[in-house]
Scaffold this motif. Structure first.
Motif, short mmCIF file in Angstrom:
data_model
loop_
_atom_site.label_atom_id
_atom_site.label_comp_id
_atom_site.label_asym_id
_atom_site.label_seq_id
_atom_site.Cartn_x
_atom_site.Cartn_y
_atom_site.Cartn_z
N ASN A 1 0.85 -1.19 0.00
CA ASN A 1 0.00 0.00 0.00
C ASN A 1 0.89 1.24 0.00
O ASN A 1 1.69 1.45 0.91
CB ASN A 1 -0.91 -0.01 1.23
CG ASN A 1 -1.93 1.12 1.18
OD1 ASN A 1 -1.58 2.28 1.26
ND2 ASN A 1 -3.21 0.76 1.07
N SER B 1 -0.30 4.43 -0.21
CA SER B 1 -1.07 5.64 0.11
C SER B 1 -0.40 6.46 1.19
O SER B 1 -0.61 7.66 1.29
CB SER B 1 -2.50 5.27 0.54
OG SER B 1 -2.47 4.44 1.69
N SER C 1 -2.48 2.03 -4.18
CA SER C 1 -2.97 2.81 -3.04
C SER C 1 -4.09 2.13 -2.27
O SER C 1 -4.35 2.45 -1.12
CB SER C 1 -3.44 4.19 -3.52
OG SER C 1 -4.50 4.04 -4.46
N ASP C 2 -4.82 1.19 -2.93
CA ASP C 2 -5.93 0.54 -2.23
C ASP C 2 -6.07 -0.95 -2.56
O ASP C 2 -6.93 -1.64 -2.03
CB ASP C 2 -7.25 1.25 -2.50
CG ASP C 2 -7.62 1.27 -3.98
OD1 ASP C 2 -6.89 0.64 -4.78
OD2 ASP C 2 -8.63 1.91 -4.33
#
Length: 426
Positions: A273, A275, A314-315
């Motif tokens: 991830n 993010s 990011s997800d």
């Protein structure tokens, strides 16, 4: 009797005079003559050629008018008592033990310093070297030798090994502290290294630190770098808490004892991830509301290097594989991130983690998923007058809703069994 005594005395003087003529006076006593490094093999010698150097000396000049001896220089020796014009050189690779003080000048010899007369005393095997088949060689990497040894001693023939998993940076190591290079994939700190070096010293001397007999077969058993860490091997830094380094971004390794950052990977069922920074390793999402308003679960198969853009997201929607519209996921595969030896830790690592609830059906959409190039699936709640799976069903297979038999209906959508198909009123 008096005449004989006088003859003997005259002969003695003649001997001393011929040996040291031009060096000492003929009136010197025998002790003074000996200090010059000369003697004769027998009493009452009559020729200057009967003069020989004493052990540790050699003839530097020899004529009828001059007999002169000098001490052997470093790394040479002479047994004496013969008319040797030079000292024998020590064999290659040997050295003099600094603990033995030899005479380097005639004056030092006259003052009582030991001369170089004995080969095994002068020419010793130095630390960092050993004797094999009468040739002095350097101790190979991973071994050491700490002391001077005479060539006729068994200790001259042995280099001692560093503890398992530890080696030296060079050949010809002279003490156990040179055992400071740890092999690839080995976990050790500076305190453990010092203990390992102590074990090596005990094995070299045969005596443990408490004075008891040391077991020469004693082994130091190092740990391997744990999952998620690696070490390429090298010198252990002073004060080091651990040689092993953590893999970046929470990635892990497929086994213990990894040796390179290239061993750091993303295990099945996970993605990185991005993010937040630093990036972290996370499981593929079980439920995400898609842009079309539908929900989907995700899974990911296989080990992939942590540097691959395919596993960085990011997800998780791009890094992991979508089960399909309205198809959720629930971890059912063994988590391989720590060796995969516990069925208690599960992740979504295959399509078998994708599921639909009772009363639903799965169909192939006829389209290809752009991310995975796999056929796309879609699930839906079975409409009126049809029925779907009876229980929660895992896996991506075509299982469309089935229509009720002719003239039968369901009392609403989401029927999960043929028995829910009934006759209509009237």
């Amino acid at each position: 009797m008096t005449a004989d005594n006088d003859h003997s005395a005259a002969a003695d003087v003649g001997i001393r005079q011929s040996c040291v003529k031009g060096v000492v006076n003929s009136t010197d006593d025998p002790a003074s003559v000996a200090k010059q490094g000369l003697t004769t093999k027998t009493e009452l010698a009559t020729r200057y050629t009967d003069c020989v150097p004493m052990p540790g000396w050699y003839l530097s000049a020899t004529t009828e008018v001059l007999q002169q001896a000098d001490v052997c220089p470093p790394l040479s020796y002479s047994p004496g008592n013969n008319r040797i014009r030079g000292c024998f050189k020590c064999q290659s690779g040997t050295a003099e033990n600094p603990g033995m003080v030899f005479a380097n000048t005639a004056l030092q010899a006259q003052n009582g310093n030991k001369t170089r007369s004995n080969r095994v005393e002068v020419c010793q095997v130095p630390p960092g070297r050993y004797l094999v088949q009468n040739v002095v060689r350097v101790c190979p990497m991973g071994t050491f030798r700490t002391s001077f040894s005479q060539t006729n001693e068994e200790s001259a023939k042995i280099c001692f090994a560093c503890p398992p998993g530890i080696t030296t940076n060079t050949t010809a190591a002279t003490n156990q502290s040179a055992c400071n290079v740890v092999g690839p994939g080995v976990s050790i700190n500076s305190t453990q290294l010092a203990a390992a070096q102590d074990l090596a010293a005990q094995a070299a001397t045969g005596v443990s630190l408490n004075g008891s007999s040391a077991d020469l077969t004693v082994a130091f058993n190092p740990n391997l770098c744990d999952y998620g860490t690696y070490f390429g091997g090298g010198v252990v830094a002073a004060g080091s808490s651990d040689t092993c380094q953590k893999c970046p971004d929470g990635s892990t390794t497929q086994q213990r004892g990894s040796t390179s950052i290239n061993d750091c990977m993303v295990p099945p069922g996970y993605y990185i991830n991005t993010s937040n920074q630093p990036a972290t390793l996370r499981p593929c999402p079980n439920t995400i509301t898609l842009s079309n308003g539908l929900q989907a679960g995700f899974y990911r198969s296989g080990w992939v290097t942590y540097q691959s853009p395919a596993v960085r997201d990011s997800d998780g929607q791009k890094a992991c594989t979508k089960c399909g519209d309205n198809i959720l996921s629930n971890p059912r595969d063994i988590d391989e991130s720590n060796g995969g030896n516990s069925s208690a830790a599960l992740v979504a690592a295959s399509a078998y983690s994708c599921y639909i609830e009772p009363g639903m059906g799965i169909t192939v959409t006829g389209q290809v998923d752009n991310t995975t190039s796999l056929m796309a699936f879609r699930a839906e709640v079975c409409a009126n007058n049809s029925y779907g799976v009876e229980n929660r069903t895992y896996g991506l297979i075509s299982a469309p809703c089935k229509p009720c038999q002719r003239n039968l209906i369901t009392l609403g959508p989401g029927a999960s069994n043929m028995s829910q198909c009934v006759n209509p009123d009237g």
